[in-house]
Design a protein around this motif. Structure first.
Motif, PDB file in Angstrom:
ATOM      1  N   GLY A 339      -3.358  44.673 -32.412  1.00 58.99           N
ATOM      2  CA  GLY A 339      -2.816  44.365 -31.102  1.00 58.99           C
ATOM      3  C   GLY A 339      -3.839  43.864 -30.111  1.00 58.99           C
ATOM      4  O   GLY A 339      -3.475  43.421 -29.014  1.00 58.99           O
ATOM      5  N   LEU A 343      -3.372  41.346 -35.861  1.00 55.77           N
ATOM      6  CA  LEU A 343      -2.286  42.233 -36.264  1.00 55.77           C
ATOM      7  C   LEU A 343      -2.538  42.740 -37.679  1.00 55.77           C
ATOM      8  O   LEU A 343      -2.893  41.963 -38.569  1.00 55.77           O
ATOM      9  N   GLY A 355       6.792  38.827 -40.104  1.00 57.73           N
ATOM     10  CA  GLY A 355       7.005  39.156 -38.698  1.00 57.73           C
ATOM     11  C   GLY A 355       5.751  38.993 -37.861  1.00 57.73           C
ATOM     12  O   GLY A 355       5.807  38.498 -36.726  1.00 57.73           O
ATOM     13  N   ALA A 356       4.607  39.410 -38.403  1.00 55.68           N
ATOM     14  CA  ALA A 356       3.352  39.282 -37.660  1.00 55.68           C
ATOM     15  C   ALA A 356       2.985  37.826 -37.441  1.00 55.68           C
ATOM     16  O   ALA A 356       2.568  37.420 -36.336  1.00 55.68           O
ATOM     17  N   ASP A 358       5.066  35.278 -37.423  1.00 56.28           N
ATOM     18  CA  ASP A 358       6.055  34.716 -36.494  1.00 56.28           C
ATOM     19  C   ASP A 358       5.692  35.056 -35.052  1.00 56.28           C
ATOM     20  O   ASP A 358       5.778  34.207 -34.156  1.00 56.28           O
ATOM     21  N   ARG A 359       5.272  36.290 -34.830  1.00 54.49           N
ATOM     22  CA  ARG A 359       4.891  36.709 -33.470  1.00 54.49           C
ATOM     23  C   ARG A 359       3.764  35.853 -32.916  1.00 54.49           C
ATOM     24  O   ARG A 359       3.829  35.381 -31.770  1.00 54.49           O
ATOM     25  N   LEU A 360       2.727  35.623 -33.703  1.00 48.86           N
ATOM     26  CA  LEU A 360       1.581  34.866 -33.202  1.00 48.86           C
ATOM     27  C   LEU A 360       1.875  33.373 -33.139  1.00 48.86           C
ATOM     28  O   LEU A 360       1.421  32.684 -32.218  1.00 48.86           O
ATOM     29  N   SER A 362       4.553  32.083 -32.363  1.00 55.42           N
ATOM     30  CA  SER A 362       5.473  31.861 -31.246  1.00 55.42           C
ATOM     31  C   SER A 362       4.825  32.080 -29.890  1.00 55.42           C
ATOM     32  O   SER A 362       5.468  31.830 -28.854  1.00 55.42           O
ATOM     33  N   ASP A 363       3.578  32.537 -29.844  1.00 56.93           N
ATOM     34  CA  ASP A 363       2.970  32.914 -28.559  1.00 56.93           C
ATOM     35  C   ASP A 363       1.532  32.417 -28.456  1.00 56.93           C
ATOM     36  O   ASP A 363       0.588  33.142 -28.777  1.00 56.93           O
ATOM     37  N   GLU A 366      -0.881  34.768 -26.444  1.00 55.71           N
ATOM     38  CA  GLU A 366      -1.361  35.952 -27.157  1.00 55.71           C
ATOM     39  C   GLU A 366      -2.413  35.570 -28.195  1.00 55.71           C
ATOM     40  O   GLU A 366      -3.410  36.282 -28.373  1.00 55.71           O
ATOM     41  N   ARG A 367      -2.235  34.443 -28.846  1.00 58.07           N
ATOM     42  CA  ARG A 367      -3.247  33.972 -29.798  1.00 58.07           C
ATOM     43  C   ARG A 367      -4.587  33.792 -29.102  1.00 58.07           C
ATOM     44  O   ARG A 367      -5.634  34.212 -29.603  1.00 58.07           O
TER      45      ARG A 367
END
Length: 412
Positions: A339, A343, A355-356, A358-360, A362-363, A366-367
């Motif tokens: 976090g 991840l 999922g991990a 996809d999260r990064l 999409s953002d 955050e990256r």
């Protein structure tokens, strides 16, 4: 300060997959150590991917090549026999530490033959300390060469595979006889402590593998490019990664995955990825400079391994300002803070990996935040110059009989 002349030994040197050893040798030389590099086997041409590897290969002493000369082998052992008590004790050690069975005994006698040639070479070169990386067969040779020559030795233990067969490789005896052991993480140190006598634990020190953070530049773009760097073998979990990419293609149609490395599973993995078209590409081995360039052209680094030590390639990715997605195993959490710099997911869990990623993907914000935090951690705790300075002090302190250093020096 009078720095001891060192010899470094490993099974194959240099290798494209073990650039951390090259960096450590170079950093020790920059500190003023003379370092003689030795390799049991001759490295294959597929590992000589850049000028650094070719230069190191040319200057490295190849033990097996020397052993193949009957005259050189005989002269080396006759020389060692001038100290018959020491020679007999070393031969007894080779027999007692051999794996069970006729084959194990035979192999240790071969290692003993190699050790005699290495011991003579080290004496000729005026080496004062022998250090081994990868504490398996080459470390057996190092232990026996030390017993034959009286030259002290130490080793760096990495894992994870050494801990799969600790009794086969007699890491207890190797640790007992070594001046000290460099452990790449607290987790690695704890695993060695499982098999070594408690009386030796205070000689187990934490020395990280390291990189030169200045070599890596943060990316200057925001896209959806993934990079994997590693050996294409089952332990790296690449099929899980390919499943994740397939699952993400609908949501991220511009997603691209590049894989750098080679190994026994490459053909099968390429066949498995054939249906992904240009979403997946395999580049084979690349030089350190080419890996650094690939990192600059990446958005998320991913390493879905089932077993690791503390992967140097994660350090490289973090130094390049990339967020990383990897598995919660062994010493990895000592480098990657979930976090904060990337991840962590359970090994073998394709859904969690998907999922991990996809999260990064999409953002971008955050990256960028994770990449900056990761770069700071690597600069503070995994800089090869700082780690080499710590290691140099261990060589000097143990060689001079000074006060025993702490598990890990806070300052270097």
């Amino acid at each position: 300060m009078n720095l001891p002349k060192l010899a470094y030994l490993t099974g194959e040197y240099p290798r494209a997959s073990d650039t951390f050893i090259q960096r450590e040798v170079a950093a020790l030389r920059a500190l003023g150590h003379e370092v003689l590099t030795c390799s049991i086997r001759t490295t294959g041409p597929e590992h000589l991917v850049g000028p650094e590897q070719r230069a190191e290969h040319a200057r490295t002493f190849k033990v097996l090549d020397a052993v193949k000369s009957p005259l050189r082998l005989m002269r080396a052992h006759l020389r060692c026999m001038k100290r018959p008590a020491r020679y007999g004790a070393a031969l007894k050690l080779a027999w007692q530490t051999a794996p069970k069975g006729l084959r194990g005994r035979l192999y240790n006698l071969i290692y003993f033959a190699e050790a005699g040639v290495l011991a003579a070479h080290l004496a000729d070169e005026g080496v004062r300390h022998l250090h081994n990386h990868i504490a398996k067969a080459s470390c057996t040779v190092a232990m026996l060469a030390s017993a034959l020559s009286g030259i002290p030795y130490s080793f760096t233990i990495h894992g994870p595979d050494i801990f799969f067969e600790p009794h086969h490789w007699r890491i207890d005896e190797k640790a007992a006889r070594a001046s000290f052991v460099a452990c790449i993480s607290d987790f690695c140190r704890s695993q060695l402590m499982c098999f070594a006598a408690a009386s030796h634990w205070e000689r187990f020190h934490i020395i990280h593998c390291g990189i030169d953070p200045a070599r890596y530049a943060p990316p200057d773009h925001a896209a959806k490019r993934l990079l994997f760097v590693g050996r294409l073998a089952g332990v790296k979990g690449v099929p899980i990664l390919l499943d994740a990419v397939d699952a993400l293609r609908g949501r991220h149609p511009d997603l691209r995955l590049t894989l750098i490395g080679d190994g026994p599973d490459r053909a099968a993995l390429e066949s498995r990825a054939a249906g992904s078209g240009d979403h997946v590409r395999f580049l084979g081995y690349r030089s350190q400079d080419e890996v650094a360039e690939a990192l600059r052209d990446t958005d998320v680094f991913v390493l879905p391994s089932f077993a690791e030590g503390v992967p140097v390639v994660l350090m490289e990715a973090m130094a390049a300002g990339l967020p990383v997605v990897t598995t919660r195993i062994a010493g990895v959490p000592e480098l990657v803070h979930h976090g904060e710099t990337g991840l962590l997911v359970a090994p073998g869990d394709a859904a969690a990996l998907t999922g991990a990623l996809d999260r990064l993907l999409s953002d971008p914000a955050e990256r960028a935040a994770m990449g900056a935090a990761g770069r700071a951690i690597v600069a503070a705790d995994f800089d090869i110059r700082k780690e080499a300075a710590r290691l140099s002090r261990l060589f000097t302190t143990y060689g001079n009989g000074g006060p025993r250093p702490p598990k890990r020096e806070e300052q270097a």
